[in-house]
Design a protein around this motif. Structure first.
Motif, PDB file in Angstrom:
ATOM      1  N   ASP A  41       0.853  -1.180   0.000  1.00  0.00           N
ATOM      2  CA  ASP A  41       0.000   0.000   0.000  1.00  0.00           C
ATOM      3  C   ASP A  41       0.891   1.233   0.000  1.00  0.00           C
ATOM      4  O   ASP A  41       2.117   1.135  -0.084  1.00  0.00           O
ATOM      5  N   ASN A 101      -4.615  -5.958  -6.210  1.00  0.00           N
ATOM      6  CA  ASN A 101      -5.995  -5.858  -5.724  1.00  0.00           C
ATOM      7  C   ASN A 101      -6.623  -4.508  -6.044  1.00  0.00           C
ATOM      8  O   ASN A 101      -7.806  -4.437  -6.398  1.00  0.00           O
ATOM      9  N   THR A 102      -5.851  -3.439  -5.902  1.00  0.00           N
ATOM     10  CA  THR A 102      -6.400  -2.089  -6.065  1.00  0.00           C
ATOM     11  C   THR A 102      -5.993  -1.420  -7.366  1.00  0.00           C
ATOM     12  O   THR A 102      -6.506  -0.333  -7.685  1.00  0.00           O
ATOM     13  N   GLN A 118      -3.327   0.103  -7.818  1.00  0.00           N
ATOM     14  CA  GLN A 118      -2.434   1.220  -7.529  1.00  0.00           C
ATOM     15  C   GLN A 118      -1.022   0.892  -7.988  1.00  0.00           C
ATOM     16  O   GLN A 118      -0.612  -0.272  -7.971  1.00  0.00           O
TER      17      GLN A 118
END
Length: 353
Positions: A41, A86-87, A89
């Motif tokens: 993240d 998953n995101t 990003q």
């Protein structure tokens, strides 16, 4: 020549050489070191990137000075792209060492990271990479579920059209689960059918396998992909129970079995038996390969079945005494002449290749 001038010239030559390599690579395709991650993240993306520290090359100068004092180390900056699967990003960092020409530990202790904007073509390639791995996860899960069903496993029953297979029938070995396990692990046609089904499942989940990348080399843990002027070389963060064909067989007689295949995508699909995760009666194939299996660990039917696919030690219980070698490609005529007058049991050891 002054020693300091000589060192300066040497340093310039080294840096020019490194720059030349970098320019040659960029002229063909801009390559990024990267990682496809699932737990990264904004807070820890830089920690993921720093695992890909630029390579350091050191040179030694002769002379009477201390050895460490003469060491000069250099590196090229490196672009590292971290991709959250998953995101979606993405974080791009330029990693470099600020004090070129210092000792190795001086460079390592002064690693710099500058955040960059992710170029459009790199972002698109990252999106395609995520899509591919997601499809891979779904495809392998689908195929594993299909082959773990009792209905599918029943189709793996061994046929009786050769003399070796008839020998199994005499001992009712074809009714044991292990005959299906061995066929799935070692029979070429059965493995090809599984491979074709896996490829079909991936196409169902993703689409044409040849359309996404011009350069493709993908395993469950890493990849090298490229398209147009951009490419990635990196690793996929490990996610348990994904991207392998994982098949389990219940066997109340011999102990439960497991057959696991690793997948490798390049031009098509390559499947390799995972010798550590594939287990016969709880014993890994690698262990059986490295250590002769004694009869108190492996049943007669397991030994007889393995003898169809792999070299085994075979002994006669007839009156002629002694033993014979029975390789996988033994001529049927030779086997027939032997079994007409003798019952056969396998000896105490075999080797898996």
């Amino acid at each position: 020549m002054n020693k300091n001038i000589a060192r300066a010239i040497f340093t310039s030559i080294c840096l020019l050489g490194l720059a030349y390599v970098s320019d040659a690579e960029s002229a063909t395709r801009k390559m990024y070191d990267s990682e496809l991650c699932y737990t990264c993240d904004t807070g820890n993306a830089l920690s993921f990137a720093k695992k890909y520290e630029p390579e350091i090359t050191c040179y030694e100068h002769g002379g009477s000075v201390d050895h460490n004092d003469s060491q000069r180390c250099y590196s090229n900056p490196k672009d590292v792209l971290i991709i959250n699967a998953n995101t979606n990003q993405k974080w791009l960092y330029k990693l470099s060492h600020s004090n070129q020409g210092g000792w190795r530990h001086e460079l390592t202790n002064n690693l710099q990271a500058v955040a960059q904007t992710v170029p459009h073509d790199a972002s698109n390639l990252a999106d395609e990479l995520i899509k591919y791995y997601d499809a891979w996860d779904r495809a392998t899960t689908k195929v594993s579920q299909e082959y773990n069903s009792s209905s599918m496993q029943s189709t793996l029953a061994i046929s009786t059209n050769t003399i070796l297979q008839q020998m199994l029938s005499e001992n009712n070995c074809e009714n044991e689960a292990f005959t299906r396990v061995a066929k799935l692990a070692f029979d070429g046609r059965t493995k090809t059918t599984l491979q074709e089904r896996t490829e079909k499942a991936l196409i169902e989940e993703y689409g044409s396998l040849g359309a996404a990348f011009e350069t493709t080399r993908m395993t469950q843990f890493g990849y090298t992909v490229g398209v147009g002027n951009v490419g990635f070389s990196g690793q996929a963060e490990y996610v348990p129970k994904r991207r392998m064909i994982d098949l389990k067989f219940h066997d109340a007689i011999n102990g439960n079995h497991r057959v696991v295949y690793n997948l490798d995508f390049s031009k098509g699909i390559r499947m390799d038996l995972n010798k550590d995760m594939t287990k016969f009666g709880g014993v890994s194939v690698r262990s059986l390969h490295q250590n002769p299996a004694s009869r108190n660990k492996v049943s007669n039917c397991m030994l007889e079945t393995l003898n169809i696919y792999r070299e085994a030690s075979v002994k006669s219980s007839g009156t002629s005494g002694g033993g014979i070698d029975l390789p996988p490609a033994v001529m049927e005529s030779r086997v027939k002449s032997f079994v007409h007058g003798h019952s056969m049991t396998l000896g105490a050891r075999y080797f898996l290749q």
